[in-house]
Design an enzyme around this catalytic site. Structure first.
Site, PDB file in Angstrom:
ATOM      1  N   SER A 237      -7.013 -11.419  -5.039  1.00  0.00           N
ATOM      2  CA  SER A 237      -5.653 -11.397  -4.515  1.00  0.00           C
ATOM      3  C   SER A 237      -4.639 -11.466  -5.663  1.00  0.00           C
ATOM      4  CB  SER A 237      -5.498 -12.552  -3.519  1.00  0.00           C
ATOM      5  OG  SER A 237      -4.408 -12.359  -2.666  1.00  0.00           O
ATOM      6  N   ASP A 464      -7.131  -4.076   4.320  1.00  0.00           N
ATOM      7  CA  ASP A 464      -6.688  -5.368   3.797  1.00  0.00           C
ATOM      8  C   ASP A 464      -5.223  -5.580   4.178  1.00  0.00           C
ATOM      9  OD1 ASP A 464      -5.675  -7.449   2.059  1.00  0.00           O
ATOM     10  OD2 ASP A 464      -7.386  -7.112   0.744  1.00  0.00           O
ATOM     11  N   HIS A 492      -9.183  -9.626   3.925  1.00  0.00           N
ATOM     12  CA  HIS A 492      -8.588  -9.699   2.590  1.00  0.00           C
ATOM     13  C   HIS A 492      -9.652 -10.038   1.557  1.00  0.00           C
ATOM     14  CE1 HIS A 492      -5.712 -10.260  -0.505  1.00  0.00           C
ATOM     15  NE2 HIS A 492      -5.698 -11.574  -0.490  1.00  0.00           N
TER      16      HIS A 492
END
Length: 523
Positions: A237, A464, A492
Site C-alpha cells: 500500500s 483493488d 487490497h
C-alpha cells in the site's frame, strides 16, 4: 478524516475488525559507510563528502538488540538514531523503534535482512511484523531472511505524532464528512482546523520532518547499520511509495524490492483521491454482485446501481437519525461510511459487511461501528493509535493539498460522483484535510525512474479499492527496472492473501531463484 489516503494492508484492518466484532545481530557485518552521494527528489540535502562526514555517526552506530518482552516472544527490539533534519544532521536527532525475527534457517544460507512496511502512512511496521508477517510469510522466506521492521518517524513507537485526546478523536470521527448544508460545512472546517492545531501544539518539533523522503533516508541508515550492502524490502500500500522513493534516492542500493498494492507517485492529491473514488466504486460493484447471490443480502438483488442507491440513501439517512449501538456512541453517517470503506479492503470481510448492514437497517449499528473502529485503530477501551495523526502529518508534507476551500470541493464533487456514485462525495470532501495544515508540503507529484536499480517487482490487484490497478501499471512503467505482477482479484494487496500464483512468483523473486518477467498475470 481523509479516508481516501489512509492506505495500509487489508490484513491490518480485517484482523482488527474480527477482534472488535467478536467482542460486540549476531554475526552482523561491518557497518556500511555513509553515502558519499545522495540523489534526492526534493533537493536541499548535503551531498558528497559533507554528507559522508555528517552522517557517518548514524551509519556507524551499533544497535543494542534485546528481548521485546513477554508480549512478543521470539522477537528482538532496538532503537536507532537518525537526524531530525537531514539538511542539518548535527541539529538534533530522533530515535526510531526496531524489531526483528532472526532467520530460522542455517546461517550459511541467510540472504540478509528483509524490511517490511504495511503502509498507512501511519501503520506500525513493528505490529505488522509481530502480528502478521512473522506468522503468514512463507517458511522458506523466513528461513533465509531476518524479518526487520522499523516504525517510521512519527509513527507508533518512533516519536509518534499526536494531535487529539481519545475523547476528542471520538468527536472528530463523528463529524459529518459529506456536509449537506453550511452549518455542517462550518463544523467540518472547524474540526479540521482543531485537528491541525492539536498536531502543531503537541508535535511541533517533528511535524515538519515526517515526510516519505525522510523515512526513506532512515531506511538507508538502517540498511547500513544492519550491514547489508543492498536493501531487501516488502512494502504494501503506502509502503510501495516509501519503497519506490527509496529506489529513486538510492538506486544502486536496491536489492529485492516488492511493491504490493502500488501508488502512482506522479499523481496530484486531487487526482489520487478521484482515482480512489473509482477504485472503491469498482470494489463496491464486486461486493454488490457477491451480495446479490446471497440470501441474506440487505441491499436486494436489483443490480449494482440500485444497490448503490439503496446504500447511499441509508447512509444519508443516518445524518438526521443516528443508530443506537451496544456501546455509548451512536452510529452516525460518517462512522457508518467508514465501516463500509473498511470492509471494501478485503473480500473476506464481505459477509461481516452484509451482517453489519442487515443489523443496521433493522436499527442496530453495532457491527458497522466495530468496522469503523477497526479502521481508525480504536480499541475496546476507547484508546486510539496514532494512525490518523501520522497519516495526516505524512500526507500533508508529501503533496500539496487537493483542495484549498469548501468551494473547491463543491466544484469537484460532480467529477467524483461520476466515477463513484456511492462514495464519490465522501472522498471529495476528504481532499480538504490538508487545507489547514500548519506546515507546508515539502514534496510534489513526480515520476520515479530509479535508473540503474536492480529489477523491482510491482504488484497490482485488478479490483483493488484503495490503490487502483492502473497505479501499479503506471509505477511499473515509470521504474526503469519495474516488473509488473498482475493479480486478477478483489481486495487490497495480493501477497499472502490466498493466491498461490502470486505467492510463488514473489517468493521466487525474494529467494533469488528467478528474475520476474516484465509482465506476469495471476488469478
Amino acid at each position: 478524516m481523509d479516508l481516501s489516503r489512509l492506505l495500509r494492508t487489508s490484513g491490518t484492518v480485517a484482523a482488527a475488525a474480527v477482534l472488535l466484532i467478536s467482542a460486540s545481530a549476531a554475526g552482523r557485518a561491518t557497518p556500511a559507510a555513509a553515502p558519499a552521494h545522495d540523489r534526492d527528489i526534493t533537493g536541499g540535502y548535503l551531498a558528497g563528502a559533507d554528507a559522508a562526514r555528517s552522517l557517518s555517526p548514524y551509519y556507524g552506530q551499533q544497535l543494542r538488540w534485546h528481548s521485546c518482552g513477554s508480549g512478543a516472544t521470539g522477537f528482538e527490539c532496538a532503537t536507532m538514531r537518525v537526524p531530525l533534519d537531514y539538511a542539518m544532521p548535527r541539529g538534533g536527532e530522533i530515535k526510531l523503534a526496531l524489531s526483528r525475527q532472526k532467520a530460522t534457517g542455517a546461517r550459511s544460507r541467510r540472504l540478509g535482512s528483509l524490511l517490511v512496511n504495511p503502509g498507512g502512512p501511519g501503520g506500525s511496521a513493528i505490529d505488522y511484523l509481530q502480528r502478521y508477517a512473522a506468522k503468514n510469510y512463507p517458511a522458506s522466506v523466513r528461513a533465509r531472511y531476518d524479518l526487520v521492521a522499523m516504525d517510521p518517524r512519527g509513527v507508533a513507537r518512533s516519536e509518534p505524532v499526536t494531535c487529539l485526546t481519545d475523547s476528542e478523536m471520538d468527536a472528530y470521527a463523528q463529524v459529518e464528512q459529506t456536509p449537506h448544508n453550511q452549518a455542517e460545512i462550518r463544523q467540518l472546517v472547524a474540526a479540521l482546523k482543531k485537528f491541525a492545531a492539536g498536531c502543531a501544539a503537541h508535535s511541533g518539533r517533528v511535524l515538519g520532518h515526517v515526510s516519505t523522503v525522510e523515512a526513506a533516508r532512515d531506511m538507508d541508515v538502517l540498511r547500513g547499520v544492519l550491514g547489508d550492502g543492498k536493501l531487501h524490502y516488502i512494502g504494501a500500500s503506502y509502503g510501495t511509495f516509501l519503497g519506490a522513493t527509496y529506489a529513486g534516492l538510492f538506486p544502486s542500493r536496491v536489492g529485492r524490492l516488492v511493491l504490493d498494492g502500488a501508488l502512482d507517485p506522479s499523481l496530484s492529491a486531487e487526482r489520487a483521491n478521484r482515482d480512489q473514488a473509482a477504485g472503491f466504486q469498482t470494489a463496491f460493484a464486486s461486493f454488490a454482485r457477491d451480495c446479490a447471490r446471497q440470501s441474506d443480502c440487505p441491499l436486494g438483488a436489483s443490480g449494482t446501481a440500485a444497490m448503490g442507491g439503496r446504500l447511499k440513501s441509508f447512509l444519508t439517512g443516518l445524518d438526521a437519525h443516528p443508530l443506537p449501538t451496544a456501546r455509548s456512541r451512536p452510529l452516525t453517517e460518517s462512522l457508518a461510511t467508514t465501516g463500509v470503506i473498511a470492509a471494501m479492503y478485503d473480500q473476506d470481510a464481505w459477509p461481516t459487511l452484509r451482517k453489519a448492514l442487515s443489523l443496521a437497517m433493522e436499527g442496530d449499528g453495532s457491527v458497522l461501528l466495530a468496522l469503523s473502529d477497526a479502521y481508525y485503530e480504536r480499541d475496546a477501551h476507547g484508546s486510539y493509535s496514532n494512525l490518523m495523526a501520522a497519516n495526516a502529518a505524512v500526507n500533508c508534507l508529501d503533496l500539496p493539498t487537493a483542495f484549498h476551500s469548501p468551494d473547491d470541493v463543491r466544484r469537484a464533487i460532480p467529477a467524483f460522483n461520476k466515477v463513484s456514485p456511492v462514495l464519490g462525495e465522501n472522498l471529495a470532501w476528504g481532499g480538504l484535510s490538508c487545507a489547514y495544515w500548519p506546515t507546508h508540503a515539502t514534496g510534489r507529484a513526480h515520476r520515479i525512474t530509479a535508473r540503474g536499480a536492480a529489477p523491482i517487482l510491482v504488484v497490482g490487484t485488478t479490483r483493488d479499492p484503495a490503490t487502483p490497478y492502473p497505479w501499479a501499471r503506471s509505477l511499473a512503467h515509470q521504474l526503469s527496472s519495474g516488473r509488473l505482477l498482475t493479480y486478477d482479484g478483489d481486495g487490497h494487496t495480493a501477497y499472502t492473501r490466498g493466491s498461490s500464483c502470486v505467492d510463488n512468483a514473489i517468493d521466487s523473486y525474494l529467494l533469488g531463484t528467478t528474475t520476474p518477467p516484465a509482465d506476469q498475470h495471476c488469478s
